[in-house]
Design an enzyme around this catalytic site. Structure first.
Site, PDB file in Angstrom:
ATOM      1  N   GLY A  33      35.026   8.819  20.038  1.00  0.00           N
ATOM      2  CA  GLY A  33      33.648   8.363  20.203  1.00  0.00           C
ATOM      3  C   GLY A  33      33.151   7.600  18.993  1.00  0.00           C
ATOM      4  O   GLY A  33      32.036   7.815  18.506  1.00  0.00           O
ATOM      5  N   GLY A  37      26.750   5.656  16.756  1.00  0.00           N
ATOM      6  CA  GLY A  37      26.193   6.903  16.263  1.00  0.00           C
ATOM      7  C   GLY A  37      27.014   7.623  15.215  1.00  0.00           C
ATOM      8  O   GLY A  37      27.530   7.033  14.269  1.00  0.00           O
ATOM      9  N   SER A 162      27.201  22.374  18.502  1.00  0.00           N
ATOM     10  CA  SER A 162      25.756  22.163  18.421  1.00  0.00           C
ATOM     11  C   SER A 162      25.077  23.514  18.329  1.00  0.00           C
ATOM     12  O   SER A 162      25.604  24.530  18.795  1.00  0.00           O
ATOM     13  CB  SER A 162      25.252  21.419  19.661  1.00  0.00           C
ATOM     14  OG  SER A 162      23.835  21.435  19.723  1.00  0.00           O
ATOM     15  N   TYR A 188      25.372  22.154  28.871  1.00  0.00           N
ATOM     16  CA  TYR A 188      25.643  21.624  27.535  1.00  0.00           C
ATOM     17  C   TYR A 188      25.928  22.764  26.562  1.00  0.00           C
ATOM     18  O   TYR A 188      26.892  22.713  25.784  1.00  0.00           O
ATOM     19  CB  TYR A 188      24.455  20.802  27.046  1.00  0.00           C
ATOM     20  CG  TYR A 188      24.671  20.151  25.695  1.00  0.00           C
ATOM     21  CD1 TYR A 188      25.655  19.185  25.518  1.00  0.00           C
ATOM     22  CD2 TYR A 188      23.884  20.502  24.595  1.00  0.00           C
ATOM     23  CE1 TYR A 188      25.861  18.590  24.282  1.00  0.00           C
ATOM     24  CE2 TYR A 188      24.077  19.907  23.361  1.00  0.00           C
ATOM     25  CZ  TYR A 188      25.066  18.951  23.205  1.00  0.00           C
ATOM     26  OH  TYR A 188      25.260  18.372  21.972  1.00  0.00           O
TER      27      TYR A 188
END
Length: 322
Positions: A33, A37, A162, A188
């Protein structure tokens, strides 16, 4: 190297501050990725200290644009872009084959890519999108390229989790939301718990061979990851943060990528793994309902980590005797 002066890292520490005094020449880093970002900043930061970098992208044009910017800003021309779709097992296997053909040793793997709070969708192989991409995709990718990590040892695997892991453990009986109503935040949270458990089991299997794995919470950063989020989602995040901490503290991209870079390079973490970090530090277990930081004990449970590994092998259709 002299580790003095490396204390004092925290919420606003940036990638460049983490990497001050660290040289990565001769190391190879793979960042998933990497076309925007946190992934782009992680790749830039590692390249700035001399690492050869392979960044992956779904959109090759965007990936190449980022790579050109990194080459220009760092003077490091050894930055490659490879196509990878983590929602496709076939794409992952194809990428891993290409990668191993070109690189026999890898020192840093940053499993950065992911999706967040998206509508109920499925991967190309029929898995719920967030679990399938955030966990299963990186599970298969990592296991396939372990030979390069072993050859490159000492090496490190960093998976982006996270604080949202606090929202849900892995619901083993229904990871794909086939028997319960889909909830984008529970989905998530489950995937982010899986990221931590994966690090725990990787450490058990590979730590003795000097391949160490950890998971990190980057912080709250507005990047393309939040593209599915509406105002009501941001209000939920703000209200939870205010209730726990009195305010919502966000980070710049440079600070958001700092914990990943810290986990991948910090000399003081040598030989450490199976851990969860935030704000460039190892987090303590905190199971209290109003916890504003820390890691849930269920995310570090070794039995759950073994169970997740077995389930993941079953789902991707391949056994990895690592």
């Amino acid at each position: 190297m002299d580790e003095s002066g490396r204390s004092g890292f925290g919420h606003d520490t940036t990638t460049d501050e983490v990497l001050q005094g660290i040289e990565l020449a001769g190391s190879l880093a793979l960042v998933t990725g990497g076309s925007s970002g946190l992934g782009a900043e992680t790749a830039r930061a590692l390249a700035s200290r001399g690492a050869r970098v392979v960044l992956t992208a779904r959109d090759m044009a965007k990936g190449e644009e980022v790579a050109r910017g990194i080459r220009s800003s760092t003077g490091n021309t050894d930055v490659e872009v490879e196509e990878l779709e983590l929602g496709s097992l076939a794409s992952i296997r194809s990428f891993a084959g290409r990668f191993l053909d070109r690189h026999d040793a890898l020192q840093i793997l940053v499993n950065n890519a992911g999706v967040m709070a998206c509508p109920h969708e499925k991967t190309a192989d029929g898995f719920e999108l967030q679990f399938g991409t955030n966990h299963l995709g990186h599970f298969l990718l990592t296991c396939l390229i372990v030979p390069a990590l072993l050859k490159g040892a000492p090496s490190r695997i960093v998976s982006l989790s996270s604080r949202a892991h606090q929202m849900s453990p892995v619901v083993f009986d229904d990871v794909n939301f086939e028997h319960r109503p889909y909830h984008k935040w529970l989905s998530y949270g489950q995937s982010k718990t899986a990221n931590v458990l994966f690090a725990v089991e990787l450490e058990r299997r590979l730590g003795s061979r000097d391949v160490h794995a950890c998971a990190v919470h980057p912080g709250v950063i507005q990047t393309e990851l939040s593209r599915y989020m509406g105002e009501e989602d941001w209000e939920l995040i703000r209200s939870r943060a205010v209730a726990r901490e009195g305010e919502l503290r966000t980070k710049s991209v440079e600070a958001g990528a700092a914990t990943s870079v810290y986990a991948a390079t910090a000399p003081e973490l040598e030989g450490r793994g199976g851990i969860y970090l935030e704000d460039c530090a190892i987090s303590e277990v905190d199971d209290s309902e109003d916890a504003s930081s820390g890691v849930r004990s269920y995310a570090l449970d070794p039995d759950a980590a073994r169970r997740l590994w077995s389930l993941s092998e079953e789902m991707v259709g391949e056994v990895f005797d690592l």
